[in-house]
Design a protein around this motif. Structure first.
Motif, PDB file in Angstrom:
ATOM      1  N   VAL A   3       0.970  -1.329   0.014  1.00 39.81           N
ATOM      2  CA  VAL A   3      -0.140  -0.022  -0.066  1.00 39.81           C
ATOM      3  C   VAL A   3       0.777   1.215   0.062  1.00 39.81           C
ATOM      4  CG1 VAL A   3      -1.594   1.284   1.363  1.00 39.81           C
ATOM      5  CG2 VAL A   3      -1.941  -1.256   1.211  1.00 39.81           C
ATOM      6  N   GLN A   4       0.418   2.202  -1.010  1.00 39.59           N
ATOM      7  CA  GLN A   4       1.113   3.517  -0.954  1.00 39.59           C
ATOM      8  C   GLN A   4       0.411   4.515  -0.148  1.00 39.59           C
ATOM      9  OE1 GLN A   4       2.014   4.764  -4.915  1.00 39.59           O
ATOM     10  NE2 GLN A   4       3.471   6.210  -4.342  1.00 39.59           N
ATOM     11  N   CYS A   5       1.337   5.293   0.670  1.00 40.95           N
ATOM     12  CA  CYS A   5       0.609   6.315   1.518  1.00 40.95           C
ATOM     13  C   CYS A   5       0.300   7.420   0.574  1.00 40.95           C
ATOM     14  CB  CYS A   5       1.671   6.910   2.520  1.00 40.95           C
ATOM     15  SG  CYS A   5       1.048   8.411   3.628  1.00 40.95           S
ATOM     16  N   PRO A   6      -1.163   7.778   0.812  1.00 43.86           N
ATOM     17  CA  PRO A   6      -1.677   8.948  -0.135  1.00 43.86           C
ATOM     18  C   PRO A   6      -1.039  10.349   0.489  1.00 43.86           C
ATOM     19  CG  PRO A   6      -3.473   8.285   1.459  1.00 43.86           C
ATOM     20  CD  PRO A   6      -2.068   7.359   1.675  1.00 43.86           C
ATOM     21  N   VAL A   7      -0.492  10.405   1.667  1.00 44.32           N
ATOM     22  CA  VAL A   7       0.148  11.688   2.067  1.00 44.32           C
ATOM     23  C   VAL A   7       1.348  12.091   1.318  1.00 44.32           C
ATOM     24  CG1 VAL A   7       0.803  13.013   3.899  1.00 44.32           C
ATOM     25  CG2 VAL A   7      -1.324  11.710   4.024  1.00 44.32           C
ATOM     26  N   CYS A   8       2.411  10.757   1.760  1.00 45.04           N
ATOM     27  CA  CYS A   8       3.852  11.122   1.324  1.00 45.04           C
ATOM     28  C   CYS A   8       4.191  10.162  -0.070  1.00 45.04           C
ATOM     29  CB  CYS A   8       4.685  10.728   2.433  1.00 45.04           C
ATOM     30  SG  CYS A   8       4.859   9.187   2.891  1.00 45.04           S
ATOM     31  N   SER A   9       3.487   9.349  -0.343  1.00 44.43           N
ATOM     32  CA  SER A   9       3.580   8.510  -1.567  1.00 44.43           C
ATOM     33  C   SER A   9       4.676   7.379  -0.948  1.00 44.43           C
ATOM     34  CB  SER A   9       4.091   9.233  -2.903  1.00 44.43           C
ATOM     35  OG  SER A   9       3.106   9.959  -3.110  1.00 44.43           O
ATOM     36  N   ILE A  11       6.239   3.844   0.862  1.00 43.00           N
ATOM     37  CA  ILE A  11       5.384   2.527   0.963  1.00 43.00           C
ATOM     38  C   ILE A  11       5.944   1.821   2.090  1.00 43.00           C
ATOM     39  CG2 ILE A  11       5.753   2.147  -1.639  1.00 43.00           C
ATOM     40  CD1 ILE A  11       8.374   0.483  -0.993  1.00 43.00           C
ATOM     41  N   ASP A  12       6.406   2.670   3.177  1.00 39.80           N
ATOM     42  CA  ASP A  12       6.460   2.027   4.560  1.00 39.80           C
ATOM     43  C   ASP A  12       5.335   2.246   5.478  1.00 39.80           C
ATOM     44  OD1 ASP A  12       9.229   1.628   3.880  1.00 39.80           O
ATOM     45  OD2 ASP A  12      10.009   3.656   4.644  1.00 39.80           O
ATOM     46  N   VAL A  13       4.257   1.416   4.897  1.00 41.72           N
ATOM     47  CA  VAL A  13       3.079   1.390   5.516  1.00 41.72           C
ATOM     48  C   VAL A  13       2.702  -0.023   6.059  1.00 41.72           C
ATOM     49  CG1 VAL A  13       0.654   1.774   4.789  1.00 41.72           C
ATOM     50  CG2 VAL A  13       2.207   2.966   3.757  1.00 41.72           C
ATOM     51  N   ASN A  25       6.359   6.793   7.686  1.00 43.09           N
ATOM     52  CA  ASN A  25       6.985   8.308   7.291  1.00 43.09           C
ATOM     53  C   ASN A  25       6.255   9.212   7.805  1.00 43.09           C
ATOM     54  OD1 ASN A  25       9.005   6.930   5.825  1.00 43.09           O
ATOM     55  ND2 ASN A  25       7.914   6.767   4.041  1.00 43.09           N
ATOM     56  N   CYS A  26       4.914   9.338   7.590  1.00 45.12           N
ATOM     57  CA  CYS A  26       4.091  10.623   8.091  1.00 45.12           C
ATOM     58  C   CYS A  26       3.865  10.405   9.582  1.00 45.12           C
ATOM     59  CB  CYS A  26       3.055  10.373   7.377  1.00 45.12           C
ATOM     60  SG  CYS A  26       3.339  10.588   5.452  1.00 45.12           S
ATOM     61  N   LEU A  27       3.822   9.245  10.395  1.00 46.24           N
ATOM     62  CA  LEU A  27       3.083   9.050  11.403  1.00 46.24           C
ATOM     63  C   LEU A  27       1.732   9.228  11.543  1.00 46.24           C
ATOM     64  CD1 LEU A  27       6.150  10.352  13.440  1.00 46.24           C
ATOM     65  CD2 LEU A  27       5.911   8.064  12.524  1.00 46.24           C
TER      66      LEU A  27
END
Length: 59
Positions: A3-9, A11-13, A25-27
């Motif tokens: 899954v890719q984060c919609p905020v920072c793009s 992949i550390d999700v 990444n975004c916490l």
């Protein structure tokens, strides 16, 4: 599947529950909803979630 984060793009999700994910990444916690949208939540010191904003996802 990743899954890719919609905020920072990033992949550390990681998966928290069936529709909730956490971005390292975004916490932030991400909840995917039907209709191509994601709700972004900030995690408070006591562990509760505070709604930050909604992201409309494109296909």
């Amino acid at each position: 599947m990743w899954v890719q984060c919609p905020v920072c793009s990033g992949i550390d999700v990681g998966k928290v529950s069936s529709s909730n994910y956490y971005c390292w990444n975004c916490l932030v916690e991400i909840k995917y909803k039907k209709g191509n949208e994601a709700h972004i939540y900030n995690i408070q010191d006591d562990g509760t979630l505070e709604s930050a904003y909604k992201v409309d996802l494109q296909e």
